[in-house]
Design a protein around this motif. Structure first.
Motif, PDB file in Angstrom:
ATOM      1  N   GLU A  28      71.381  53.825  66.926  1.00  0.00           N
ATOM      2  CA  GLU A  28      70.390  54.292  65.952  1.00  0.00           C
ATOM      3  C   GLU A  28      69.844  55.679  66.289  1.00  0.00           C
ATOM      4  O   GLU A  28      68.892  56.146  65.669  1.00  0.00           O
ATOM      5  N   ASP A  29      70.430  56.307  67.297  1.00  0.00           N
ATOM      6  CA  ASP A  29      70.001  57.668  67.641  1.00  0.00           C
ATOM      7  C   ASP A  29      70.744  58.670  66.761  1.00  0.00           C
ATOM      8  O   ASP A  29      71.384  58.292  65.787  1.00  0.00           O
ATOM      9  N   GLU A  89      67.928  72.570  60.167  1.00  0.00           N
ATOM     10  CA  GLU A  89      67.478  73.946  59.942  1.00  0.00           C
ATOM     11  C   GLU A  89      66.075  73.981  59.339  1.00  0.00           C
ATOM     12  O   GLU A  89      65.830  74.631  58.313  1.00  0.00           O
ATOM     13  N   LEU A 102      66.613  61.796  61.263  1.00  0.00           N
ATOM     14  CA  LEU A 102      67.532  62.859  60.840  1.00  0.00           C
ATOM     15  C   LEU A 102      67.808  62.754  59.342  1.00  0.00           C
ATOM     16  O   LEU A 102      67.768  63.761  58.604  1.00  0.00           O
ATOM     17  N   ARG A 130      66.723  65.550  56.609  1.00  0.00           N
ATOM     18  CA  ARG A 130      67.711  66.228  55.754  1.00  0.00           C
ATOM     19  C   ARG A 130      67.225  66.253  54.311  1.00  0.00           C
ATOM     20  O   ARG A 130      67.310  67.276  53.625  1.00  0.00           O
ATOM     21  N   ARG A 179      63.205  78.853  73.165  1.00  0.00           N
ATOM     22  CA  ARG A 179      64.569  79.088  73.652  1.00  0.00           C
ATOM     23  C   ARG A 179      65.578  78.331  72.792  1.00  0.00           C
ATOM     24  O   ARG A 179      66.648  78.853  72.462  1.00  0.00           O
ATOM     25  N   LEU A 180      65.221  77.111  72.419  1.00  0.00           N
ATOM     26  CA  LEU A 180      66.139  76.306  71.613  1.00  0.00           C
ATOM     27  C   LEU A 180      66.091  76.691  70.131  1.00  0.00           C
ATOM     28  O   LEU A 180      67.121  76.727  69.460  1.00  0.00           O
ATOM     29  N   LYS A 185      63.629  55.548  64.734  1.00  0.00           N
ATOM     30  CA  LYS A 185      64.732  55.976  65.579  1.00  0.00           C
ATOM     31  C   LYS A 185      65.243  57.323  65.070  1.00  0.00           C
ATOM     32  O   LYS A 185      65.104  57.661  63.881  1.00  0.00           O
ATOM     33  N   ALA A 186      65.871  58.074  65.959  1.00  0.00           N
ATOM     34  CA  ALA A 186      66.280  59.444  65.632  1.00  0.00           C
ATOM     35  C   ALA A 186      67.266  59.503  64.473  1.00  0.00           C
ATOM     36  O   ALA A 186      67.244  60.446  63.676  1.00  0.00           O
ATOM     37  N   GLY A 187      68.139  58.507  64.367  1.00  0.00           N
ATOM     38  CA  GLY A 187      69.122  58.515  63.282  1.00  0.00           C
ATOM     39  C   GLY A 187      68.445  58.480  61.923  1.00  0.00           C
ATOM     40  O   GLY A 187      68.811  59.226  61.006  1.00  0.00           O
ATOM     41  N   LEU A 195      75.249  70.015  68.654  1.00  0.00           N
ATOM     42  CA  LEU A 195      74.217  70.651  69.472  1.00  0.00           C
ATOM     43  C   LEU A 195      74.683  70.858  70.906  1.00  0.00           C
ATOM     44  O   LEU A 195      74.381  71.878  71.522  1.00  0.00           O
ATOM     45  N   LEU A 217      66.655  71.528  64.658  1.00  0.00           N
ATOM     46  CA  LEU A 217      67.833  72.400  64.693  1.00  0.00           C
ATOM     47  C   LEU A 217      68.901  71.910  63.720  1.00  0.00           C
ATOM     48  O   LEU A 217      69.491  72.698  62.986  1.00  0.00           O
ATOM     49  N   LEU A 218      69.135  70.604  63.726  1.00  0.00           N
ATOM     50  CA  LEU A 218      70.213  70.053  62.892  1.00  0.00           C
ATOM     51  C   LEU A 218      69.943  70.244  61.402  1.00  0.00           C
ATOM     52  O   LEU A 218      70.878  70.479  60.634  1.00  0.00           O
ATOM     53  N   ASP A 236      57.699  67.501  67.058  1.00  0.00           N
ATOM     54  CA  ASP A 236      58.285  67.086  68.345  1.00  0.00           C
ATOM     55  C   ASP A 236      59.796  67.263  68.494  1.00  0.00           C
ATOM     56  O   ASP A 236      60.239  67.741  69.527  1.00  0.00           O
ATOM     57  N   HIS A 237      60.557  66.801  67.506  1.00  0.00           N
ATOM     58  CA  HIS A 237      61.997  66.629  67.697  1.00  0.00           C
ATOM     59  C   HIS A 237      62.772  67.910  67.428  1.00  0.00           C
ATOM     60  O   HIS A 237      63.253  68.148  66.321  1.00  0.00           O
ATOM     61  N   ILE A 238      62.928  68.704  68.473  1.00  0.00           N
ATOM     62  CA  ILE A 238      63.588  69.997  68.336  1.00  0.00           C
ATOM     63  C   ILE A 238      65.046  69.824  67.953  1.00  0.00           C
ATOM     64  O   ILE A 238      65.584  70.595  67.157  1.00  0.00           O
ATOM     65  N   ASP A 239      65.691  68.780  68.505  1.00  0.00           N
ATOM     66  CA  ASP A 239      67.100  68.573  68.161  1.00  0.00           C
ATOM     67  C   ASP A 239      67.255  68.329  66.658  1.00  0.00           C
ATOM     68  O   ASP A 239      68.155  68.887  66.016  1.00  0.00           O
ATOM     69  N   ILE A 240      66.360  67.536  66.093  1.00  0.00           N
ATOM     70  CA  ILE A 240      66.429  67.264  64.654  1.00  0.00           C
ATOM     71  C   ILE A 240      66.078  68.518  63.853  1.00  0.00           C
ATOM     72  O   ILE A 240      66.740  68.828  62.855  1.00  0.00           O
TER      73      ILE A 240
END
Lengths: 211, 211
Positions: free
Chosen positions: A92-93, B83, B53, B57, B101-102, B48-50, A102, B80-81, B74-78
């Motif tokens: 679920e990530d 935009e 995301l 989107r 930086r990220l 959950k992150a999924g 990434l 980024l994904l 919080d969720h920098i990875d998300i």
């Protein structure tokens, strides 16, 4: 990047600060690395990201010095910042292709799977290895799925589409059974980081695995 | 990238699926954007992150169409994904320089602050705006710090080192007081996403802010 070791027979250690008996994570990691553990995954579900970043920086340094592989659970942003060897994610990530986007082509991406269907999907998605489990019941994770027993493990051992790591409730007393079902790389959390004497426990678990 | 709006007098809406009265997040976001809200922050602490995301989107698409700014908590990875235009982080999250930086130079990075000292540090660290609060007690966040009242808000209004967003327990009945203390951009969670009639609530809150 150190060699990726789930192809070799050994232990895969996963952290959990709540199980470390109050010892600093650095001491626990040092004991694991000194005992020859060559894959360390940072998995902390209860800490804030700032603290996790600090700890991952430390573990990244220590694993580099030890020539060990360093995997970060879930937090791709932290894995990127500390230049971890890879990430381990759950069903679920963030999906594997997004993690790959990434993390880049060189990174190791591991995915937890609980069924043969998920294993097949992991291959298609581009995972580098899969977690196979939980083999036994475990108290370590709160949102864990029901144990799959050794049946899925048998399937994974027969269908080696990807390197796999057996995980979930594996202890010194049952790792022999897990190995007999075809597991060669076994992930342990509480059994290792919670041991009073980590060096002795690693040695005992290895003996039990090969018995 | 849409203009960054905390320099203008308006509302800053923050999501919380648990407060949306069971309505789909897309419907709530649509109502907010149709009401003219131009900054939307995605803040979900329990998903959950999924799933996050997926929702981000959707909100990214909707905010782009509306010409609104989209910030991920919080969720920098998300971020980024999808935009996103930026991220909003707390004092215990990844530090601002690491987020920068990220995320890159163009991204908006907001930081929650609770004291003048933290505001000064935010400027030094390179934040683009700060959250100032919590002004009042709030039930929305679990790990929230004690309310700082209007004293810190007065300081922030006098020392405009950075654009700031007042946050924490702000409702229709007290936003006038917040505005009189110098707040021009006010963040609201439950008051907006939990309103039965979101368009009417946005209008009422704006009226109260300018009264």
């Amino acid at each position: 990047m150190p060699a990726f070791l789930p192809n070799e027979t050994d232990l895969y250690a996963i952290t959990d600060a709540r199980l470390c008996r109050g010892r600093p994570l650095a001491d626990v990691a040092r004991a694991l690395l000194d005992a020859g553990v060559r894959i360390l995954q940072y998995r902390e579900k209860k800490l804030k990201a700032g603290k996790m970043l600090e700890e991952c920086r430390l573990l990244r340094r220590m694993t580099l010095e030890a020539g060990a592989c360093f995997i970060v659970n879930d937090h791709i942003d932290i894995a990127l910042l500390v230049e971890a060897d890879g990430v381990h994610i759950g069903q679920e990530d963030l999906p594997v292709p997004e993690a790959r986007r990434l993390m880049g082509q060189q990174a190791i991406i591991g995915l937890s799977t609980h069924t043969p269907e998920q294993a097949v999907a992991a291959v298609a998605a581009g995972a580098d290895y899969i977690g196979v489990g939980p083999i036994f019941a475990t108290q370590t994770k709160e949102d864990v799925v029901a144990p799959v027993g050794c049946a899925y493990l048998d399937w994974a051992a027969r269908n080696r589409a990807l390197p796999f790591v057996a995980i979930g409730g594996i202890k010194e007393h049952n790792i022999g059974e897990v190995a007999r079902h075809g597991a060669y790389c076994c992930a342990l959390v509480s059994e290792l980081v919670g041991a009073l004497d980590i060096a002795a426990k690693v040695a005992a678990v290895r003996r039990a695995m090969h018995a």
